[in-house]
Write an enzyme that holds these catalytic residues in place. Structure first.
Site: not given
Length: 739
Positions: A115-116, A496, A94, A311-312, A92, A536, A47, A533
């Site tokens: 945020r990105d 992508n 998830h 990863e809060s 992205e 995954s 990841h 991008g």
């Protein structure tokens, strides 16, 4: 959690191979301690490191066009749109979090991609998504679908960004492994762009936003393994989002960027503090000393390992110019957010992590990151055996069907029907920039204080990629571009989200390799470079991998608001033209799946030059005000596209009388999904000009009929009531979900 003695077995439990563990020891010159093992395990996870994909990704066109930064260089892609403005955008996945905790998995996917965007200094103006689920006949699918949509809607609505476009597909291949891909788009002045870097010895490192807890620890590692029965126990690896805090973080972040007090800033997404500290240090060719005692915590008894890997959500890492710390703190205090100095920049390239008076980790930043010392592999490939059988399927042996009933059944497929049940849960109009919202070929967002707009779309037909990865990936790029052009936009670039199975399985990696090659070829041809991008992998259950799904997110520029074009017919008496050629291609089609329960055949061919010629002609005639509407032919073939042209504008249903040529078989011609075809409507007064333009551009066009009436009539044989079509189109999914 307690610190453990590091052994090879513990390294394996952290997802590291024996060779990788030996490499870590060589880098450090000693055995890693527990915190360092955790650091390497998340940073070298698929990841974060892209270790099985980066070699191939680098073959994609990653610069050129209007790109202002190269692919992967910053938090998001950045494209010049003139007038001192740039568009930032990224997509992205998830997927794994959404499979085990669909609401928070989807919500935090939206939060992370937003945020990105604003860490680039860009204000988010739109959110999009691409979703894949199993069959809606399954109660589990309906459960996942409902909560994913609610998670996306709640986060975006509370944050205050319009969710304007997306796609939803249903297929058994995604039954236990849904795909949840989130995209965001923002606008920034080119002289106010922020970078994800840290440099300048003595400059302060500050953590801002929310406090740090135990949520999401090893989320990056969790996303780098297959979904299994054990996945249910990984719920703690799913982050928890707070969109109201993120809204405050947005305003505070844009304020400090505008203030000019930053060297750099980065979102704390996957792998949390360790990811942002190492990547910012490596980009700035620097190091950092970090004191974890200064990190605001919301749980007691956390050890260094947990703080570094948490990863809060809603947190950022800032590199602040020396002497500007108080100004930054003042801004964050105004917005009621944490802001603490946790360290400083050094020049030795090392990350030194201290906690409670002890040195907990000392690792070289460069050796942790993508493009640095992280492992790079090229896996074995093998063409899947299923392809010969699938591609050689003889469609001519299929029995002919009753066209009327077949069409109603195909048009009722949740893959074709309106996703109104989904997008009515999203606020698509907040911020008042939305000109064309969900439902048309692409969404269109006005760029305030200009006469310009952005068109945006996500697209991919996983069945086509499954049946022919290279051709299917080219089609995904081409159809995204076609949707942008049908809306009046010039395609600029893509982002992508490459959703594939386990890369260690040669058949899966062959699919990935072929798809990358096809995507690269199409992007070069259309001059739409890849801005960045997400990859995954491991999207599979114990039974099988999902269809390979390289989702394309594309953004285009409309230079004049008057050129915005929508999909639906406008005026009684307008002429209907079909642009492009039909080759009776039903391989991988919705018709073949719904009517004959087959996913087989070869995917449609895509002639990139013909597609590019189509784009040029469409833009020329749109800019010349010769076209009233434009809608591409895709799932369900031309008859489904015509029906959509009649009813997409739910408030004004308008019929059409259409005559279409039949080549060899009526069902194949009407349901073919041949590419590079668009349905347009033209005023009778512009008939000669339109046909002359087509002739001059050597574009095949068919004058297929006229707009008007209360039915869609095909070839004088089949008449479909618009009321019935509208009921099927707009209510099928809601009946399933509410029934």
């Amino acid at each position: 959690m307690k610190e453990k003695i590091v052994t090879l077995e513990l390294a394996r439990e952290h997802g590291l191979t024996d060779e990788e563990f030996e490499k870590i020891k060589k880098i450090l010159g000693r055995d890693p301690n527990f915190t360092e093992l955790g650091i390497f395990s998340v940073m070298w996870s698929e990841h974060c490191s892209y270790k099985n994909s980066i070699a191939l990704i680098k073959t994609l066109p990653r610069n050129g066009g209007r790109l202002l930064v190269g692919a992967g260089e910053e938090n998001a892609g950045l494209v010049d749109i003139g007038d001192g403005l740039a568009v930032a955008f990224k997509i992205e996945s998830h997927n794994h979090p959404s499979a085990v905790e669909p609401y928070q998995g989807a919500a935090t996917g939206v939060g992370g991609i937003l945020r990105d965007i604003f860490t680039m200094g860009a204000r988010p103006i739109a959110s999009l998504n691409s979703l894949r689920f199993g069959s809606l006949e399954s109660a589990h699918t309906r459960f996942l679908f409902e909560l994913v949509v609610k998670g996306i809607g709640d986060y975006g609505n509370c944050f205050g960004v319009p969710t304007v476009a997306g796609e939803v597909y249903f297929d058994e291949s995604y039954q236990t492994n849904p795909l949840v891909n989130a995209m965001a788009v923002g606008i920034v002045k080119t002289d106010q762009v922020a970078s994800a870097t840290a440099k300048g010895v003595g400059n302060s490192i500050m953590i801002v936003g929310s406090s740090t807890g135990r949520d999401g620890i090893h989320g990056a590692t969790f996303a780098s393994e297959e979904i299994s029965e054990k996945s249910e126990s990984k719920r703690p690896s799913v982050q928890v989002g707070d969109p109201f805090t993120e809204k405050l973080l947005l305003e505070a972040t844009l304020e400090i960027i505008k203030g000019g007090w930053l060297i750099g800033i980065q979102d704390m997404g996957a792998a949390g503090i360790i990811c942002s500290t190492s990547e910012m240090s490596a980009k700035g060719e620097s190091g950092m000393k970090i004191n974890l005692d200064k990190v605001p915590l919301r749980e007691s008894g956390m050890i260094a390992y947990e703080i570094m890997l948490s990863e809060s959500q809603e947190r950022m890492l800032c590199c602040v110019k020396k002497g500007c710390e108080d100004k930054v703190k003042e801004v964050f205090e105004k917005w009621d957010l944490h802001c603490e100095i946790i360290g400083e920049v050094t020049d030795d390239g090392m990350l030194e992590i201290s906690y409670q008076g002890e040195l907990k980790a000392k690792v070289p930043a460069y050796d942790l990151v993508l493009g640095g010392g992280a492992p790079v592999y090229k896996r074995e490939t093998k063409r899947p055996e299923y392809l010969d059988k699938k591609n050689n399927f003889d469609v001519n042996k299929l029995p002919e069907v009753d066209i009327y009933n077949a069409f109603i059944k195909v048009f009722s497929s949740p893959n074709i029907t309106s996703k109104k049940w989904v997008y009515e849960q999203y606020d698509s109009m907040v911020r008042t920039n939305t000109i064309v919202g969900p439902g048309c070929d692409a969404a269109v967002i006005h760029i305030k204080d200009t006469n310009k707009a952005l068109a945006m779309k996500t697209d991919c037909n996983g069945r086509f990629v499954y049946l022919g990865p290279k051709e299917g990936a080219k089609i995904a790029v081409a159809e995204s571009a076609r949707n942008i052009v049908c809306s009046g936009g010039v395609p600029l670039a893509i982002t992508n989200c490459l959703n594939f199975g386990n890369p260690y399985k040669p058949e899966n990696f062959w699919q990935f390799t072929e798809a990358i090659e096809g995507m690269g070829e199409a992007c070069r041809f259309f001059d739409t470079p890849v801005t960045g991008g997400n990859v995954s992998f491991y999207n599979e259950s114990p039974d099988a991998a999902v269809y390979p799904t390289p989702t394309i997110g594309m953004v285009g520029l409309i230079e004049n608001l008057e050129n915005i074009t929508t999909s639906f017919f406008k005026n009684e008496g307008d002429l209907v033209y079909v642009i492009g050629e039909d080759f009776e291609e039903i391989g991988g089609s919705e018709f073949l799946k719904v009517i004959h329960n087959e996913v087989a055949g070869a995917p449609p061919k895509i002639d990139l030059q013909a597609e590019k010629n189509l784009h040029k002609f469409l833009l020329e005639t749109i800019n010349g005000k010769l076209i009233k509407s434009a809608h591409d032919v895709s799932e369900g073939g031309i008859v489904a596209a015509l029906a959509e042209c009649c009813i997409i504008d739910e408030k004004t249903l308008i019929g059409a009388d259409i005559t279409l040529p039949i080549k060899t078989r009526e069902d194949f011609s009407l349901f073919s999904e041949s590419q590079s075809r668009v349905i347009v409507s033209v005023s009778p007064a512009d008939k000669d000009k339109f046909e002359a333009a087509a002739l001059a551009n050597k574009i095949p066009v068919l004058n297929a009929g006229r707009v008007g009436g209360s039915d869609l009539t095909i070839n004088k044989r089949y008449s479909f009531s618009l009321e019935k079509l509208a009921d099927v189109y707009f209510n099928t999914i809601s009946r399933i979900m509410n029934g």
